[in-house]
Write a protein that holds these residues in place. Structure first.
Motif, PDB file in Angstrom:
ATOM      1  N   ALA A   1       0.791  -1.001  -0.688  1.00  0.00           N
ATOM      2  CA  ALA A   1      -0.001  -0.028   0.451  1.00  0.00           C
ATOM      3  C   ALA A   1       0.779   1.544   0.353  1.00  0.00           C
ATOM      4  CB  ALA A   1      -1.125  -0.074   1.384  1.00  0.00           C
ATOM      5  N   ARG A   2       0.498   2.795  -0.490  1.00  0.00           N
ATOM      6  CA  ARG A   2       0.981   3.671  -0.546  1.00  0.00           C
ATOM      7  C   ARG A   2       1.170   3.534   0.536  1.00  0.00           C
ATOM      8  NH1 ARG A   2      -1.363   6.742  -4.816  1.00  0.00           N
ATOM      9  NH2 ARG A   2      -0.411   8.659  -3.929  1.00  0.00           N
ATOM     10  N   THR A   3       2.417   5.013   0.769  1.00  0.00           N
ATOM     11  CA  THR A   3       2.330   5.970   2.452  1.00  0.00           C
ATOM     12  C   THR A   3       1.666   7.191   2.205  1.00  0.00           C
ATOM     13  OG1 THR A   3       4.126   4.994   3.150  1.00  0.00           O
ATOM     14  CG2 THR A   3       2.720   3.545   3.698  1.00  0.00           C
ATOM     15  N   GLU A   4       1.329   8.295   2.494  1.00  0.00           N
ATOM     16  CA  GLU A   4       2.062   8.988   2.954  1.00  0.00           C
ATOM     17  C   GLU A   4       2.812   9.784   3.970  1.00  0.00           C
ATOM     18  OE1 GLU A   4      -0.479  10.167   0.017  1.00  0.00           O
ATOM     19  OE2 GLU A   4      -0.645   8.212  -0.138  1.00  0.00           O
TER      20      GLU A   4
ATOM     21  N   LYS B   1       1.611  15.068  -7.071  1.00  0.00           N
ATOM     22  CA  LYS B   1       1.800  16.019  -6.005  1.00  0.00           C
ATOM     23  C   LYS B   1       2.958  15.298  -4.894  1.00  0.00           C
ATOM     24  CE  LYS B   1      -2.681  16.230  -5.198  1.00  0.00           C
ATOM     25  NZ  LYS B   1      -2.968  14.887  -6.342  1.00  0.00           N
ATOM     26  N   SER B   2       2.081  14.503  -4.339  1.00  0.00           N
ATOM     27  CA  SER B   2       3.191  13.673  -2.892  1.00  0.00           C
ATOM     28  C   SER B   2       4.270  13.509  -4.398  1.00  0.00           C
ATOM     29  CB  SER B   2       2.494  13.323  -2.662  1.00  0.00           C
ATOM     30  OG  SER B   2       1.371  12.076  -2.491  1.00  0.00           O
ATOM     31  N   THR B   3       4.585  12.743  -5.066  1.00  0.00           N
ATOM     32  CA  THR B   3       5.556  12.364  -5.521  1.00  0.00           C
ATOM     33  C   THR B   3       7.487  13.339  -6.107  1.00  0.00           C
ATOM     34  OG1 THR B   3       4.398  10.839  -6.869  1.00  0.00           O
ATOM     35  CG2 THR B   3       6.733  11.384  -7.646  1.00  0.00           C
TER      36      THR B   3
ATOM     37  N   PHE C   1       3.677  20.867   2.536  1.00  0.00           N
ATOM     38  CA  PHE C   1       3.250  20.151   3.452  1.00  0.00           C
ATOM     39  C   PHE C   1       2.439  18.915   2.386  1.00  0.00           C
ATOM     40  CE2 PHE C   1       3.577  23.877   5.345  1.00  0.00           C
ATOM     41  CZ  PHE C   1       3.467  23.736   7.179  1.00  0.00           C
ATOM     42  N   ASP C   2       2.408  18.188   3.293  1.00  0.00           N
ATOM     43  CA  ASP C   2       1.364  17.031   1.989  1.00  0.00           C
ATOM     44  C   ASP C   2       0.124  16.767   2.624  1.00  0.00           C
ATOM     45  OD1 ASP C   2       0.845  15.425  -0.070  1.00  0.00           O
ATOM     46  OD2 ASP C   2       2.239  13.903   0.394  1.00  0.00           O
ATOM     47  N   GLU C   3      -0.711  17.396   1.839  1.00  0.00           N
ATOM     48  CA  GLU C   3      -2.048  16.801   2.377  1.00  0.00           C
ATOM     49  C   GLU C   3      -2.754  17.606   3.355  1.00  0.00           C
ATOM     50  OE1 GLU C   3      -4.794  14.649   0.334  1.00  0.00           O
ATOM     51  OE2 GLU C   3      -3.168  14.764  -1.887  1.00  0.00           O
ATOM     52  N   PRO C   4      -1.890  18.236   4.136  1.00  0.00           N
ATOM     53  CA  PRO C   4      -1.586  18.090   6.206  1.00  0.00           C
ATOM     54  C   PRO C   4      -2.989  17.796   6.482  1.00  0.00           C
ATOM     55  CG  PRO C   4      -1.641  20.786   4.597  1.00  0.00           C
ATOM     56  CD  PRO C   4      -1.799  19.038   3.387  1.00  0.00           C
TER      57      PRO C   4
HETATM   58 MG   LIG Z   1      -0.172  12.020  -2.738  1.00  0.00          MG
END
Ligand SMILES: [Mg+2]
Ligand SMILES: Nc1ncnc2c1ncn2[C@@H]1O[C@H](COP(=O)(O)OP(=O)(O)OP(=O)(O)O)[C@@H](O)[C@H]1O
Ligand SMILES: Nc1ncnc2c1ncn2[C@@H]1O[C@H](COP(=O)(O)OP(=O)(O)OP(=O)(O)O)[C@@H](O)[C@H]1O
Ligand SMILES: [Mg+2]
Lengths: 304, 274, 265, 304, 265
Positions: A301-304, C55-57, C185-188
């Motif tokens: 699973a991807r983690t953020e 975006k996160s990448t 900030f990634d979707e905080p």
């Molecule tokens: Mg993302």
């Protein structure tokens, strides 16, 4: 999480295609680790000179090793050892599951019994336990249902019940069950509580929930230490002489060693077989881990 | 290669057989416990890896035959034999050496005596001398009769102001011999039969030396019977004495090449030095 | 780029983050397809776009949590992760990479607080372990930061004893404790209940006012409109449209931007 | 998740205050489990008659037990056994941590070495290993740094290095390290990947991340099986006679049993001590689990 | 109650869920403070309220995931969890509790799919294990249900291979597979990205149209307005206001309701 996969510092690619489609990839030069290579060479050289010494040292009696490694009584010993391991682990796993359930019971006496069992069997040496299983028929010649201070109701000669093979399997299995119970407890504790609730919300009953939902998920955490225990059990079978049960691998090689007065080559024979069986078990463990990791490990699973 | 003792010529003695405790007579089997890890006294045969053979096995065979019984010679760990005497096993025959402390726990009927013998690496590279033990390092089977004798010798060394004997104890005599063959100890000592047999097995890598001093004496070996089994103890003594008189023991010991193990008479709980 | 149209809040107009032709492959997945982007000092850059657009990448590449496949990342004027010699990229020592990372702070969607440490210990961890700051000083600073994010009283609680909004604010304090020059900030707020979102957005607004250079990924378009002075719309691994937030949000020139905004607004 | 806490089916309250403030609580009548009580009684009765038998059975020779349980050589054996356990576990833990790091290395030779180490030490019986450690000084009288086929550069008498105590600790420790490495691997795999990334984002270096962030979290999963292993090690020390090392508890009681020809009471002496030490270890494990569970187990997060 | 003002979609107006003076204590925390509530057959009841007001607790009490401290829960006319004899509550056998639970379906905020089973296996699990339905039949039903929630092609995927919205739809299919008479939803969209929320809400809308009795906890006020025919506002463990959604949302009579709506709308 696999540490190695997660740390991009160390995700240095080896030589790769330098373009994908129209994109020219960066040409990355990995860091050099001269110290590591020196260490590696040193290790290799150590291993080689060690192997050389072992191969030529006459104390190892490689001729005797070759003569007995496939001897019929040794092969028979291998068979019995595997059988004992499998049977004892089966006993241990069943009891350990029962113990985990008992520890979660709302009946304090069942909880206490489980705790006491774990405490006792973890606490005493398995050799002593096996010896007592062997002596069981001597210490308690008859198992009888009787009134505490009155007469016997039904009786049974223990000798019929507790044969050496039974004593060996029961002895090893009971001892192991205490250790496995601890491992299983840790495994079940690692499951998200939501799983239990989701299953309850479907109207599943406790037994089914354990079997279908909790156990398969706990297996992921349980398998590696249980692999350890199985391999430990393999070696523990060499203690069954205490019962006495005299068909296992270690007894077979010891018997030859004692006749020839040459323990070292026969220990090598036993070691060779233990190592082979362990390798097989490790392969089995790998596939088990893969099986129970399905849906979790295989597709990360991807983690953020 | 093991000597082939033939018990067929031994005949059953009805008078002795009549004295058998009822449960043995009824079963028709003499059950003997032994650890079968001490060649040539008792070990597992090469033929099938199951059958015990050795001096004690032949002796047990002779006794069973005299009493008109079948022999069931079983392997067990030492710890497992003694508490089960009188229940699982009728007799314990496992080259037990008799000591006063042990006599408090079981009955012994003496049936052989054992002299000591030294083993050193072939060529005696450490120039070991049996009459000068102080300061030597000696591999020894842990808990054996000879360990106790060596402890006394060591004590004597210390009293005489000499360095003590450095003992390296092992679980089995085989491990002790391996240590000597590998140059890890100066010498090892055990019963003459055992050492003689081991030296023969070693293909000339070990040589034997006659002992001197305290170790030069003989120790008694006994057949163990449960303390409470007085009747059986007496019967065993009678049978043993009959076999000694008949020369069966002499023949067995002769076949195994240890004539000096023969004793003139078997005694119940004999007096020993320690 | 259009970002020039909004005046940077800080006087210094040197680029803080500069991306040149970034490509990122995950095996066969082409997650970033040649991204060029410049964030000036004092700028608040907000990235929006559909799920999976990269975006996160992108944020993770800036902070070297992912290794880029092609292109160059410059953070505060320094090439991130490598020294370039004759066009070949020599991997930096882990120590150097760690040093580079210290200059950027990152706040994750799932907070990623250290569960075995209390709030204040989480905030102190960076200064004490990385900057070797004395514990007493670090504790004082941490207390001040927790006060700034409105959590002065909860310093001794473990993350599991905090609500999501409180956890995210601790995470922001933890990043600030390293005194970064850029915050990512990634979707905080996307793991938070609607009511708790406000708390966190307020803290970020304050930060923006204080002149901190920031890059934010968010789905809160209203918030983006309010604080951003540089908006980036991403789709399928590429920057499709960028510029002044009012322009992009009100008059999107790209059809994909339009489609997306119609769904989220 | 604690199964017992999660399943409200079984959360049947015992007699409680029937009102809180103005609220009159439901008066709940728990379900009766007559079968369970019968089983419990049966178990109790079994335990009592067993204990009665054990206490009165003359085969156990309780007088001898009493005479030797606090004998000086037994107490000394207890001390050495604890020492060996602690020292060997310390060796094992250090090596196991190194092995886990090596397995995550990007150097394939280090990875292979780690794999080989684990395979070999898990695969061969510890008794055999101990025997070889004992023979080490004999088989390899000098450790010398020399050119592969040339002369010696530096040399050292092995006997000085590998004393029996060292051989025992090294032998037990190396064997155990392979098992612990597997346990540690499972523990580290259970940590959420986000933790590593958060630490990296702070600019922490690999070593610190391991020590400050990953290890304390992995401990929660690692402690229960490591407790098992420590208790196993306690009993494994009885094998050091193979070295030979002759000061441990089992050797001490065996020596007495051998002299008296009364193995059972002396096994009970050993069992008594093992059980006592195990109990202590279990208490220690409980506190360790509590310590490393802080922030996670003690304050249970709500789940939806 | 005012719910009578909206005509129930099903013809049968008997109460489906009926709560009488429910109190719930967690140790010292008084999470529910005497809740009375009736949900009629075919009604769609939406509960809103601030975090910690006891909405989840209420749903969980209906489904017997929590043991109530005082009061009575009736589901489909049956007292849940107990038989009452002389005012004393005799705990039902686990088998009976499981049977009662089968008549209600529950969808959780975090989906709680079984990670070791594929989507279709998740949906089949209930019918096969609880109702002893033959696997082939269960598979056919499950396939039909997955199609209904728009996931026909993803039947073979594991939960970890699905997006949040897809996972939540599988969870709904799983609950529906048991053919419950009441469905309970606890913030079914709050763990989802804004773009994915729509997918799940569409499925719930369809369900509502089909006449299913439902109770929903949600923060999506717009959605509540659209589908609910009975709105409940909770605060501090009590039902503060309830009635027709248009009335409550547009003309809240209680000051706490007003304060809350001003924050979320
Ligand atoms: Mg993302
Ligand atoms: N570790 C990985 N392995 C393979 N593919 C990946 C990995 N991480 C991300 N991807 C893929 O890369 C693409 C971009 O992902 P990214 O997480 O950057 O999207 P995003 O814009 O942040 O989306 P979201 O709004 O859902 O967070 C997606 O297609 C994703 O599936
Ligand atoms: N297991 C528990 N132990 C102690 N207190 C609890 C527990 N579960 C819930 N509570 C408390 O009960 C109260 C009601 O919680 P509940 O989860 O029902 O709120 P909610 O309305 O669902 O909130 P949210 O919108 O955040 O989900 C809260 O004060 C909460 O802290
Ligand atoms: Mg809730």
């Amino acid at each position: 999480m696999d540490i190695e996969k997660a740390a991009p510092d160390r995700l240095v690619p080896t030589r790769q295609a330098d373009r994908v489609g129209a994109v020219k990839l960066n040409e990355v030069v990995p860091r050099r680790h001269p110290g590591r290579w020196v260490a590696t060479l040193l290790l290799l050289w150590l291993a080689i000179s060690f192997a050389q010494n072992v191969a030529t040292n006459e104390n190892f009696h490689w001729d005797i090793f070759a003569q007995y490694v496939f001897a019929p009584q040794v092969i028979r010993g291998v068979g019995w050892t595997i059988l004992l391991t499998v049977a004892a682990m089966a006993v241990a796993i069943s009891i350990a599951l029962l113990l985990v359930v008992m520890r979660g019971s709302d009946n304090p006496i069942l909880r206490t019994c489980a705790w006491f069992w774990i405490w006792f069997f973890r606490g005493t040496p398995v050799y002593t336990q096996l010896l007592f299983w062997g002596l069981f028929a001597v210490l308690f010649p008859r198992i009888s249902l009787s009134l505490p201070f009155g007469g016997e109701i039904v009786g049974l000669d223990t000798k019929m019940l507790v044969t050496p093979a039974v004593a060996a399997i029961v002895g090893l299995g009971f001892n192991e069950s205490a250790y496995l119970a601890e491992i299983f407890r840790a495994g079940f504790n690692a499951i998200d509580r939501g799983q239990l609730e989701a299953a309850q919300a479907l109207g599943m009953r406790q037994g089914r929930i354990w079997r279908r939902i909790l156990l398969p998920q706990a297996m992921r955490v349980i398998v590696p230490p249980t692999g350890n225990e199985t391999i430990g059990m393999l070696k523990m079978t060499s203690l069954v002489l205490a019962v006495p049960f005299t068909l296992d691998l270690m007894f077979a090689t010891n018997a030859i060693a004692n006749r020839l007065y040459l323990p070292v080559p026969l220990l090598l024979v036993a070691g060779f077989w233990y190592l082979s069986i362990t390798s097989l078990l490790m392969v089995g463990q790998y596939y088990l881990e893969r099986h129970f990791g399905k849906g979790v490990d295989t597709i990360r699973a991807r983690t953020e | 290669e093991a000597p082939n003792f033939n018990p067929d010529k031994i005949t059953t003695d009805p008078a002795l057989a009549a004295k058998l405790p009822e449960h043995i007579a009824k079963a028709g089997v003499l059950v003997v416990g032994s650890d079968t890890a001490y060649a040539p006294w008792e070990y597992i045969s090469e033929k099938d890896g199951k059958t015990p053979e050795g001096i004690d096995v032949d002796i047990a065979e002779a006794m069973a035959k005299t009493l008109g019984l079948k022999l069931d010679f079983r392997t067990a760990a030492f710890d497992g034999i003694l508490p089960a005497l009188g229940a699982k096993y009728d007799l314990g025959i496992s080259a037990f050496s008799i000591s006063n402390e042990r006599l408090k726990a079981v009955n012994f009927v003496s049936y052989s005596q054992t002299g000591a013998l030294w083993a050193v690496k072939a060529g005696n590279p450490k120039a070991f001398k049996p009459d000068e033990l102080c300061g030597r390092n000696v591999a020894i089977q842990s808990g054996s009769y000879f360990q106790r004798l060596l402890q006394d010798e060591s004590q004597a060394c210390v009293s005489a102001g000499k360095p003590e004997i450095e003992m390296i104890p092992f679980a089995t005599q085989a491990e002790a011999l391996t240590r000597v063959a590998a140059d890890g100890a100066d010498a090892t000592v055990s019963g003459s039969a055992t050492i003689g047999y081991a030296a023969k097995q070693s293909n000339g890598r070990l040589q034997t030396m006659r002992p001197a001093g305290k170790l030069g004496g003989f120790g008694l070996n006994g057949i163990a019977i449960a303390k409470k089994d007085t009747a059986l103890t007496e019967l065993v003594a009678e049978v043993t004495n009959k076999l000694i008189v008949d020369g069966v023991y002499k023949e067995i010991y002769g076949m195994w090449g240890i004539d000096d193990s023969n004793i003139p008479v078997a005694e119940i709980n004999p007096k020993v030095k320690d | 780029m259009n970002a020039i149209m909004t005046p940077p809040r800080s006087t210094d107009a040197q680029p803080c983050v500069h991306l040149q032709g970034i490509h990122k492959f995950y095996g066969a997945v082409h997650a970033l397809r040649g991204v060029d982007l410049t964030i000036k000092r004092g700028e608040v850059c907000v990235a929006i776009g559909p799920s999976g657009s990269g975006k996160s990448t992108l944020l993770r590449c800036i902070n070297q949590l992912e290794q880029i496949s092609a292109g160059r990342v410059f953070v505060l004027g320094e090439l991130a992760g490598y020294t370039e010699i004759d066009g070949r990229m020599h991997v930096l020592a882990p120590r150097r990479v760690a040093e580079q990372r210290r200059r950027t702070g990152m706040v994750f969607q799932r907070f990623n607080l250290f569960p075995h440490m209390t709030a204040i210990e989480n905030v102190m961890e960076g200064p004490v372990q990385v900057k070797n700051m004395p514990r007493a000083e670090a504790r004082e600073n941490a207390q001040a930061l927790l006060k700034r994010v409105g959590l002065a009283e909860l310093a001794g609680r473990y993350p599991s004893q905090l609500s999501g909004g409180q956890q995210q604010r601790v995470a922001i304090a933890r990043a600030l404790a390293m005194e970064p020059e850029v915050m990512l900030f990634d979707e905080p707020t996307s793991a938070l209940d609607p009511e708790l979102v406000g708390e966190v957005l307020d803290v970020i607004k304050d930060l923006a006012k204080s002149g901190m250079t920031m890059m934010l990924v968010t789905h809160e378009i209203g918030f983006a409109r309010e604080v951003a002075n540089h908006l980036v719309f991403m789709d399928q691994g590429a920057v499709v449209e960028e510029g002044d937030p009012r322009d992009v949000l009100n008059r999107p020139s790209n059809p994909r931007t339009r489609a997306f905004l119609s769904k989220v607004l």
